[in-house]
Design an enzyme around this catalytic site. Structure first.
Site, PDB file in Angstrom:
ATOM      1  N   GLU A 344      82.031   4.766  19.726  1.00  0.00           N
ATOM      2  CA  GLU A 344      80.990   5.428  18.907  1.00  0.00           C
ATOM      3  C   GLU A 344      80.036   6.608  19.673  1.00  0.00           C
ATOM      4  O   GLU A 344      79.727   7.315  19.128  1.00  0.00           O
ATOM      5  CB  GLU A 344      79.975   4.187  18.526  1.00  0.00           C
ATOM      6  CG  GLU A 344      78.749   4.663  17.475  1.00  0.00           C
ATOM      7  CD  GLU A 344      78.069   3.330  17.087  1.00  0.00           C
ATOM      8  OE1 GLU A 344      77.172   3.626  16.387  1.00  0.00           O
ATOM      9  OE2 GLU A 344      78.351   2.254  17.658  1.00  0.00           O
ATOM     10  N   ALA A 366      73.482  11.411  25.531  1.00  0.00           N
ATOM     11  CA  ALA A 366      74.122  11.103  26.939  1.00  0.00           C
ATOM     12  C   ALA A 366      75.811  11.031  26.912  1.00  0.00           C
ATOM     13  O   ALA A 366      76.369  10.658  25.727  1.00  0.00           O
ATOM     14  CB  ALA A 366      73.649   9.600  27.192  1.00  0.00           C
ATOM     15  N   HIS A 373      72.739   2.901  25.504  1.00  0.00           N
ATOM     16  CA  HIS A 373      72.862   2.230  24.361  1.00  0.00           C
ATOM     17  C   HIS A 373      74.199   1.432  24.770  1.00  0.00           C
ATOM     18  O   HIS A 373      74.360   0.209  23.960  1.00  0.00           O
ATOM     19  CB  HIS A 373      73.376   3.026  23.130  1.00  0.00           C
ATOM     20  CG  HIS A 373      72.092   3.788  22.678  1.00  0.00           C
ATOM     21  ND1 HIS A 373      71.183   2.958  21.607  1.00  0.00           N
ATOM     22  CD2 HIS A 373      71.470   5.048  22.595  1.00  0.00           C
ATOM     23  CE1 HIS A 373      70.096   3.727  21.235  1.00  0.00           C
ATOM     24  NE2 HIS A 373      70.428   5.012  21.788  1.00  0.00           N
ATOM     25  N   ASP A 380      66.951   2.676  19.189  1.00  0.00           N
ATOM     26  CA  ASP A 380      66.245   3.864  18.568  1.00  0.00           C
ATOM     27  C   ASP A 380      65.513   3.131  17.135  1.00  0.00           C
ATOM     28  O   ASP A 380      66.174   2.553  16.496  1.00  0.00           O
ATOM     29  CB  ASP A 380      67.422   4.836  18.201  1.00  0.00           C
ATOM     30  CG  ASP A 380      67.779   5.490  19.247  1.00  0.00           C
ATOM     31  OD1 ASP A 380      67.254   5.408  20.498  1.00  0.00           O
ATOM     32  OD2 ASP A 380      69.092   6.093  19.217  1.00  0.00           O
ATOM     33  N   GLU A 428      62.298  12.185  23.554  1.00  0.00           N
ATOM     34  CA  GLU A 428      62.808  11.268  22.405  1.00  0.00           C
ATOM     35  C   GLU A 428      61.535  10.274  22.203  1.00  0.00           C
ATOM     36  O   GLU A 428      61.271   9.355  22.888  1.00  0.00           O
ATOM     37  CB  GLU A 428      63.931  10.548  22.787  1.00  0.00           C
ATOM     38  CG  GLU A 428      65.193  11.500  22.987  1.00  0.00           C
ATOM     39  CD  GLU A 428      66.563  10.811  22.965  1.00  0.00           C
ATOM     40  OE1 GLU A 428      66.530   9.560  23.111  1.00  0.00           O
ATOM     41  OE2 GLU A 428      67.454  11.502  23.007  1.00  0.00           O
ATOM     42  N   TRP A 430      61.371   8.066  19.845  1.00  0.00           N
ATOM     43  CA  TRP A 430      61.992   7.060  18.871  1.00  0.00           C
ATOM     44  C   TRP A 430      62.939   6.100  19.899  1.00  0.00           C
ATOM     45  O   TRP A 430      63.195   5.079  19.238  1.00  0.00           O
ATOM     46  CB  TRP A 430      62.781   7.506  17.953  1.00  0.00           C
ATOM     47  CG  TRP A 430      64.162   8.373  18.362  1.00  0.00           C
ATOM     48  CD1 TRP A 430      65.248   7.916  18.900  1.00  0.00           C
ATOM     49  CD2 TRP A 430      64.064   9.985  18.619  1.00  0.00           C
ATOM     50  NE1 TRP A 430      66.146   9.047  19.392  1.00  0.00           N
ATOM     51  CE2 TRP A 430      65.538  10.044  19.063  1.00  0.00           C
ATOM     52  CE3 TRP A 430      63.065  10.753  18.212  1.00  0.00           C
ATOM     53  CZ2 TRP A 430      65.767  11.618  19.424  1.00  0.00           C
ATOM     54  CZ3 TRP A 430      63.381  12.038  18.592  1.00  0.00           C
ATOM     55  CH2 TRP A 430      64.730  12.531  19.038  1.00  0.00           C
TER      56      TRP A 430
END
Length: 536
Positions: A344, A366, A373, A380, A428, A430
């Site tokens: 993903e 990244a 993640h 997020d 970022e 979020w």
């Protein structure tokens, strides 16, 4: 057998008369004297006399008489033929024919053998005598005292089995009883004792061979000479120069401490692991996750049915969402992205690379394998309205509350605007990262990013100063001796990884009064967090 029931004459109902002369009564075979003449054998045409079967008592008596005759203990003793007859058998008549009562019929029924007569054949041609089943005496020598043998009274089962009488010393068996095989008993006690002795000797010999006696360094030197062995001590000299060891400060060790061996393979396990462009994450496919939609207890919304987080991060985000709604916020928190696998992350990288170019992609995405993640600890977020609209965090009125209070739930704003040169990721608003409540307080109080905090914590150890994180979010240094007296907050320090398979981690606190949590930093060591049990 009773032979008095003769058939009657049906014509005149007269009883047949006995013949004028009847055969004499059979003499007792045991008392008869042998003579040269024998009785007249029965006619062959007559039917043999039917004998009733012998009873067990009769068989036992006959066997006893036979055994006595074989052993010779009853020599010269006349054995009466009556001994073999049953006790309840009718007595044979001993009188002469003239003594029988008048009117006794002499004619026997048809098929009944006639009694023997006293007539004898001439001595010149004696006829062979019929076989008699009664035992005869071995000898009849006169003037020999008669010894009567009384066989032991044996007991038999209903099936005729012999029961031995041990009380009367009855022989164990006769020649009619089969011998029983002797049962071989194995001496287990002796065998076990021999095995134990063998084991002791074996291990003692092994210990002696593995630990030979060697002379110690402080033993006097033994000098061998031709005649005797003299013990010679080293000569004393005054030329040796004594050098003083450098003075060093001995580390302070808490006597209440204990040690834990941590495997070096767990360097990338824990809530404080550092994942960035320099430190990839190798456990992408083995992270334990919780599905957010299936387990949430608040109004937390998800963008996909399979959105998931690590357990600690999920519970903290669920709690933060519930309290945000309690403050009066009319919108919900929306999890736009949680855990991502490498595939993903690769798809997101390729999409941004195709749409925005390489420079933009490197600033905001990244590389696959180096994304936070992958750990399940990054989330997020956005705001979700009643009209099904998604509002970015930076554009919502409750953005300040989220940034200021996320540390109370263990989250930090991972990529801030003034830390891009360290994180190599653009700002970022979020992206939130879970690190745990005490370390979120410390990072916020120090105004550091995660990379800076990982380096900062290395100056604290288990033998000197530690970092004391207080419940109000403030921090202070504390000595290891005083750290055992804290009753609130947390104490944290760093332990570098050592070479080999494990690293020994010293915990200078009482295990009964403090809880301990150890996390790798995915770089070069472990971070220890100690919490008083009174706080929990």
């Amino acid at each position: 057998m009773n032979n008095t029931n003769y058939p009657k004459n049906t014509e005149n109902n007269a009883v047949p008369q006995q013949p004028a002369q009847t055969a004499p009564v059979r003499q007792n075979l045991a008392n008869r004297q042998p003579t040269g003449q024998t009785g007249t054998p029965r006619p062959t045409t007559q039917t043999a006399q039917q004998r009733r079967p012998l009873t067990n008592e009769e068989r036992r008596r006959m066997e006893a008489a036979r055994q006595a005759a074989l052993r010779g203990t009853a020599a010269g003793t006349s054995v009466s033929a009556q001994a073999t007859r049953p006790a309840n058998a009718p007595a044979r008549p001993t009188g002469t024919p003239a003594q029988r009562p008048a009117g006794t019929p002499t004619q026997r029924p048809t098929g009944t053998p006639a009694p023997r007569t006293t007539s004898h054949r001439p001595a010149a041609s004696p006829a062979p005598r019929q076989n008699v089943s009664h035992p005869r005496p071995v000898s009849q020598t006169e003037n020999i005292p008669v010894t009567t043998y009384t066989p032991p009274q044996r007991q038999y089962t209903p099936d005729g089995e012999y029961v031995r009488d041990y009380q009367n010393n009855e022989p164990a068996r006769n020649n009619m009883t089969p011998k029983k095989k002797k049962r071989v008993r194995i001496p287990w006690g002796i065998i076990v004792f021999i095995l134990l002795i063998g084991a002791v000797v074996f291990f003692a010999g092994k210990h002696i061979l593995e630990n030979p006696t060697e002379p110690r360094d402080d033993d006097p030197e033994i000098v061998e000479t031709g005649d005797t062995d003299d013990i010679v001590t080293p000569p004393e000299t005054d030329d040796t120069e004594e050098t003083d060891a450098p003075e060093t400060d001995a580390p302070v060790v808490n006597p209440y401490g204990y040690a834990v061996n941590k495997s070096n393979t767990e360097l990338d396990v824990g809530n404080l692991i550092l994942v960035n462009y320099e430190h990839p994450y190798a456990r992408v496919d083995s992270v334990f996750l919780m599905n957010v939609r299936a387990n949430k207890g608040s109004d937390l919304q998800v963008s996909a049915m399979d959105d998931a987080l690590a357990p600690d991060a999920f519970h903290a985000l669920d709690k933060m969402t519930a309290e945000l709604r309690g403050t009066g916020c009319g919108d919900w928190l929306l999890l736009t992205s949680g855990y991502r696998d490498v595939a993903e992350q690769q798809a997101i990288w390729d999409k941004n690379l195709a749409q925005s170019g390489e420079e933009y992609t490197k600033m905001y995405v990244a590389e696959p394998g180096n994304s936070e993640h992958h750990t399940g600890l990054a989330a997020d977020l956005a705001f979700f309205t009643y009209s099904y609209a998604s509002i970015p965090v930076a554009d919502h009125e409750y953005r300040t509350w989220l940034w200021d209070n996320c540390a109370d739930y263990g989250f930090i704003l991972r990529y801030e605007a003034d830390k891009t040169d360290i994180t190599h990721i653009a700002y970022e608003a979020w992206h939130f990262r879970y690190v745990g409540v005490p370390h979120a307080y410390a990072i916020t109080a120090l105004d550091m990013c995660l990379e800076e905090y990982i380096e900062y914590i290395k100056k604290y150890s288990a033998t000197a100063d530690m970092l004391h994180i207080k419940p109000d979010g403030t921090i202070a240094d504390i000595n290891v001796v005083n750290a055992k007296d804290i009753t609130e907050g947390w104490v944290t320090y760093y332990v570098p990884m050592t070479e080999g398979e494990t690293t020994e981690i010293i915990i200078p606190f009482s295990e009964a009064d403090f809880d301990c949590e150890i996390s790798g930093n995915n770089a070069d060591g472990f971070i220890v967090t100690v919490t008083p049990k009174s706080v929990n």
